[in-house]
Motif scaffolding. Structure first.
Motif, PDB file in Angstrom:
ATOM      1  N   ILE A  35       7.641  -0.998  -8.953  1.00 56.73           N
ATOM      2  CA  ILE A  35       6.460  -0.461  -8.021  1.00 56.73           C
ATOM      3  C   ILE A  35       5.850   0.178  -7.600  1.00 56.73           C
ATOM      4  CG2 ILE A  35       5.225  -1.854  -6.346  1.00 56.73           C
ATOM      5  CD1 ILE A  35       6.051  -4.437  -8.056  1.00 56.73           C
ATOM      6  N   SER A  36       6.519   1.183  -7.663  1.00 56.26           N
ATOM      7  CA  SER A  36       5.881   2.514  -7.164  1.00 56.26           C
ATOM      8  C   SER A  36       5.382   3.245  -7.989  1.00 56.26           C
ATOM      9  CB  SER A  36       6.817   3.394  -6.717  1.00 56.26           C
ATOM     10  OG  SER A  36       8.491   3.530  -7.324  1.00 56.26           O
ATOM     11  N   THR A  37       5.180   2.910  -9.194  1.00 53.10           N
ATOM     12  CA  THR A  37       4.940   3.659 -10.508  1.00 53.10           C
ATOM     13  C   THR A  37       3.883   2.561 -11.065  1.00 53.10           C
ATOM     14  OG1 THR A  37       6.734   2.841 -11.622  1.00 53.10           O
ATOM     15  CG2 THR A  37       7.077   5.386 -10.858  1.00 53.10           C
ATOM     16  N   MET A  38       4.231   1.703 -10.542  1.00 53.59           N
ATOM     17  CA  MET A  38       2.778   0.986 -11.190  1.00 53.59           C
ATOM     18  C   MET A  38       1.572   1.105 -11.237  1.00 53.59           C
ATOM     19  SD  MET A  38       5.512  -2.427 -11.888  1.00 53.59           S
ATOM     20  CE  MET A  38       3.579  -2.934 -13.229  1.00 53.59           C
ATOM     21  N   GLU A  42      -1.672  -2.771 -14.289  1.00 50.08           N
ATOM     22  CA  GLU A  42      -0.540  -3.012 -14.623  1.00 50.08           C
ATOM     23  C   GLU A  42       0.841  -4.090 -13.580  1.00 50.08           C
ATOM     24  OE1 GLU A  42       1.178   0.942 -16.661  1.00 50.08           O
ATOM     25  OE2 GLU A  42       0.815   1.045 -14.136  1.00 50.08           O
ATOM     26  N   LEU A  43       0.554  -4.219 -12.712  1.00 52.59           N
ATOM     27  CA  LEU A  43       0.987  -5.312 -11.800  1.00 52.59           C
ATOM     28  C   LEU A  43       0.318  -6.802 -12.096  1.00 52.59           C
ATOM     29  CD1 LEU A  43       3.020  -6.037 -10.192  1.00 52.59           C
ATOM     30  CD2 LEU A  43       1.903  -5.294  -7.941  1.00 52.59           C
ATOM     31  N   ALA A  44      -0.974  -6.385 -12.052  1.00 56.86           N
ATOM     32  CA  ALA A  44      -1.318  -8.207 -11.852  1.00 56.86           C
ATOM     33  C   ALA A  44      -1.360  -8.327 -13.459  1.00 56.86           C
ATOM     34  CB  ALA A  44      -3.267  -7.331 -12.089  1.00 56.86           C
ATOM     35  N   ASP A  45      -1.296  -7.619 -14.306  1.00 55.07           N
ATOM     36  CA  ASP A  45      -0.922  -8.119 -15.331  1.00 55.07           C
ATOM     37  C   ASP A  45       0.567  -8.799 -16.109  1.00 55.07           C
ATOM     38  OD1 ASP A  45      -3.416  -7.732 -16.773  1.00 55.07           O
ATOM     39  OD2 ASP A  45      -3.071  -5.614 -18.051  1.00 55.07           O
ATOM     40  N   ALA A  46       1.126  -8.127 -15.267  1.00 55.16           N
ATOM     41  CA  ALA A  46       2.593  -8.762 -15.309  1.00 55.16           C
ATOM     42  C   ALA A  46       2.524  -9.678 -14.908  1.00 55.16           C
ATOM     43  CB  ALA A  46       3.506  -7.068 -14.697  1.00 55.16           C
ATOM     44  N   CYS A  47       1.948 -10.138 -13.307  1.00 49.28           N
ATOM     45  CA  CYS A  47       1.970 -11.802 -12.855  1.00 49.28           C
ATOM     46  C   CYS A  47       1.249 -12.484 -13.447  1.00 49.28           C
ATOM     47  CB  CYS A  47       1.487 -11.080 -11.713  1.00 49.28           C
ATOM     48  SG  CYS A  47       3.328  -9.656 -10.540  1.00 49.28           S
ATOM     49  N   TYR A  48       0.518 -11.469 -14.318  1.00 50.88           N
ATOM     50  CA  TYR A  48      -0.787 -12.377 -14.936  1.00 50.88           C
ATOM     51  C   TYR A  48      -2.142 -13.267 -13.802  1.00 50.88           C
ATOM     52  CZ  TYR A  48       2.941 -13.141 -18.386  1.00 50.88           C
ATOM     53  OH  TYR A  48       3.606 -12.839 -19.521  1.00 50.88           O
ATOM     54  N   GLY A  62       1.419  -7.933   4.970  1.00 47.26           N
ATOM     55  CA  GLY A  62       1.183  -6.913   6.198  1.00 47.26           C
ATOM     56  C   GLY A  62       0.829  -5.112   5.866  1.00 47.26           C
ATOM     57  N   TYR A  63       0.609  -5.368   4.961  1.00 49.42           N
ATOM     58  CA  TYR A  63      -0.179  -4.314   4.052  1.00 49.42           C
ATOM     59  C   TYR A  63      -1.874  -4.025   3.882  1.00 49.42           C
ATOM     60  CZ  TYR A  63       5.219  -3.381   3.277  1.00 49.42           C
ATOM     61  OH  TYR A  63       5.800  -2.828   3.014  1.00 49.42           O
ATOM     62  N   GLU A  64      -2.320  -2.992   4.396  1.00 53.17           N
ATOM     63  CA  GLU A  64      -3.819  -3.130   4.459  1.00 53.17           C
ATOM     64  C   GLU A  64      -4.071  -3.232   2.759  1.00 53.17           C
ATOM     65  OE1 GLU A  64      -5.224   1.199   5.637  1.00 53.17           O
ATOM     66  OE2 GLU A  64      -4.017   0.864   7.398  1.00 53.17           O
ATOM     67  N   ASN A  65      -3.596  -2.102   1.594  1.00 59.75           N
ATOM     68  CA  ASN A  65      -3.774  -2.709   0.400  1.00 59.75           C
ATOM     69  C   ASN A  65      -2.488  -2.411  -0.826  1.00 59.75           C
ATOM     70  OD1 ASN A  65      -3.912   0.535   0.563  1.00 59.75           O
ATOM     71  ND2 ASN A  65      -5.806  -0.171   1.260  1.00 59.75           N
ATOM     72  N   PHE A  66      -2.836  -2.467  -1.934  1.00 60.71           N
ATOM     73  CA  PHE A  66      -1.680  -2.285  -3.086  1.00 60.71           C
ATOM     74  C   PHE A  66      -0.948  -0.784  -2.853  1.00 60.71           C
ATOM     75  CE2 PHE A  66       0.082  -0.657  -7.068  1.00 60.71           C
ATOM     76  CZ  PHE A  66       0.589  -1.747  -7.405  1.00 60.71           C
ATOM     77  N   ALA A  67      -2.449   0.365  -2.625  1.00 60.24           N
ATOM     78  CA  ALA A  67      -1.415   1.416  -1.948  1.00 60.24           C
ATOM     79  C   ALA A  67      -0.722   1.800  -0.795  1.00 60.24           C
ATOM     80  CB  ALA A  67      -2.935   2.211  -2.520  1.00 60.24           C
ATOM     81  N   CYS A  73       6.316   1.727  -1.004  1.00 59.21           N
ATOM     82  CA  CYS A  73       8.093   1.652  -1.871  1.00 59.21           C
ATOM     83  C   CYS A  73       8.179   2.846  -2.186  1.00 59.21           C
ATOM     84  CB  CYS A  73       7.219   0.692  -3.280  1.00 59.21           C
ATOM     85  SG  CYS A  73       7.505  -0.665  -3.038  1.00 59.21           S
ATOM     86  N   MET A  74       7.497   4.177  -2.722  1.00 54.95           N
ATOM     87  CA  MET A  74       7.441   5.319  -2.829  1.00 54.95           C
ATOM     88  C   MET A  74       9.208   6.143  -2.059  1.00 54.95           C
ATOM     89  SD  MET A  74       3.718   6.779  -4.277  1.00 54.95           S
ATOM     90  CE  MET A  74       3.625   6.461  -5.810  1.00 54.95           C
ATOM     91  N   SER A  75       8.417   5.886  -0.922  1.00 49.87           N
ATOM     92  CA  SER A  75       9.604   6.403   0.519  1.00 49.87           C
ATOM     93  C   SER A  75      11.052   5.694   0.805  1.00 49.87           C
ATOM     94  CB  SER A  75       8.450   5.958   1.725  1.00 49.87           C
ATOM     95  OG  SER A  75       8.292   4.881   2.507  1.00 49.87           O
ATOM     96  N   PHE A  76      10.749   4.780   0.592  1.00 52.15           N
ATOM     97  CA  PHE A  76      12.328   3.793  -0.084  1.00 52.15           C
ATOM     98  C   PHE A  76      12.732   4.633  -0.523  1.00 52.15           C
ATOM     99  CE2 PHE A  76      14.883   0.760  -1.886  1.00 52.15           C
ATOM    100  CZ  PHE A  76      15.563   0.168  -1.105  1.00 52.15           C
ATOM    101  N   HIS A  77      12.520   4.873  -1.916  1.00 54.32           N
ATOM    102  CA  HIS A  77      13.060   5.631  -3.230  1.00 54.32           C
ATOM    103  C   HIS A  77      13.776   6.633  -3.113  1.00 54.32           C
ATOM    104  CE1 HIS A  77      12.520   1.863  -5.428  1.00 54.32           C
ATOM    105  NE2 HIS A  77      11.191   2.046  -5.945  1.00 54.32           N
TER     106      HIS A  77
END
Length: 277
Positions: A35-38, A42-48, A62-67, A73-77
């Motif tokens: 997710i952190s690199t998509m 790309e995510l929309a296409d993968a989920c149709y 609970g997030y403002e947006n995908f960004a 996700c990036m901070s978790f990695h």
């Protein structure tokens, strides 16, 4: 960060498999490290689905947006110590001597529980139990383990003929807060006071409603950033990682106390049944 995994699990455990959000949650759970690199497309296409659907799902989490979600996700990695905060046990000890680690952790839990009799203010708890008994509109709020304790308390109350609401997902908790009236009672379960993180809107709706608010926590009473009418303290901030044991113990003691104070005797129950005929 753990809140993201918790909310994904809620979607997967409660939503219909035909729900679009279920499919997005399923893909994210199985491909989290991608997710952190998509890009959102790309995510929309993968989920149709469309990018707009992804954006709505992110807001539901609970997030403002995908960004915003992607940034977390990036901070978790990037956090190499992401699992070090589970309990206060050195990883080396757990890896090499799990029996010794078990002994060390049990001693921490026992220490927290032994402090509980001196920590709990039963005058405050009895006031809260009186409110629970006298109030018709009761809602319980929490996340992760605290939410599990809230549902445990909800179940006990129902067995004692007292109905309350306790939703698992944040969106339904938000909608519940929007509908609260000034006559309602909101009980917030938050061991470390972290409910305020990601649930700011829910708390603001509770404040605007004018309902009576109760906080059960190891943290300070101002951690919710809204006025709290009653605080049930179950420990100290440093007990945060063992505080969940104090929370569960407190909930079970409160249930038993409610039973001794308000649950009708067998004679009263039989009289109630006779009067209903």
């Amino acid at each position: 960060m753990k809140d993201l995994f918790y909310r994904l699990i809620i979607f997967l455990n409660t939503a219909s498999e035909k729900d679009t959000n279920y499919n997005i949650a399923l893909f994210m759970a199985n491909n989290f490290y991608r997710i952190s690199t998509m890009r959102i497309s790309e995510l929309a296409d993968a989920c149709y689905v469309s990018p707009a659907t992804i954006s709505r799902f992110c807001r539901a989490l609970g997030y403002e947006n995908f960004a915003h979600l992607k940034q977390e996700c990036m901070s978790f990695h990037a956090d190499t110590k992401k699992f070090n905060n589970l309990i206060n046990i050195p990883l080396k000890m757990m890896k090499q001597t799990p029996t010794l680690a078990t002994d060390a952790y049990v001693k921490q839990v026992v220490k927290t529980l032994l402090q509980l009799p001196a920590t709990l203010d039963w005058k405050v708890i009895d006031q809260v139990l009186r409110l629970i008994h006298d109030t018709k509109e009761i809602a319980l709020f929490g996340t992760q383990f605290s939410n599990s304790a809230a549902i445990h308390f909800q179940t006990d109350l129902l067995m004692l003929e007292k109905f309350s609401l306790a939703y698992m997902d944040g969106e339904r908790q938000l909608e519940c807060a929007k509908k609260m009236s000034s006559d309602g009672l909101a009980i917030i379960f938050s061991v470390n006071g972290n409910y305020a993180i990601g649930n700011f809107k829910t708390l603001q709706y509770l404040r605007r409603s004018g309902c009576t608010t109760v906080l059960i926590t190891c943290a300070s009473s101002d951690c919710m950033h809204i006025p709290i009418d009653y605080t049930i303290n179950i420990g100290h901030p440093e007990d945060g990682k063992t505080g969940k044991h104090a929370l569960l113990t407190t909930v079970e003691l409160m249930s038993l106390r409610y039973y001794t104070m308000y649950y009708p005797s067998l004679d009263d129950l039989q009289e109630k049944l006779v009067n209903r005929k």
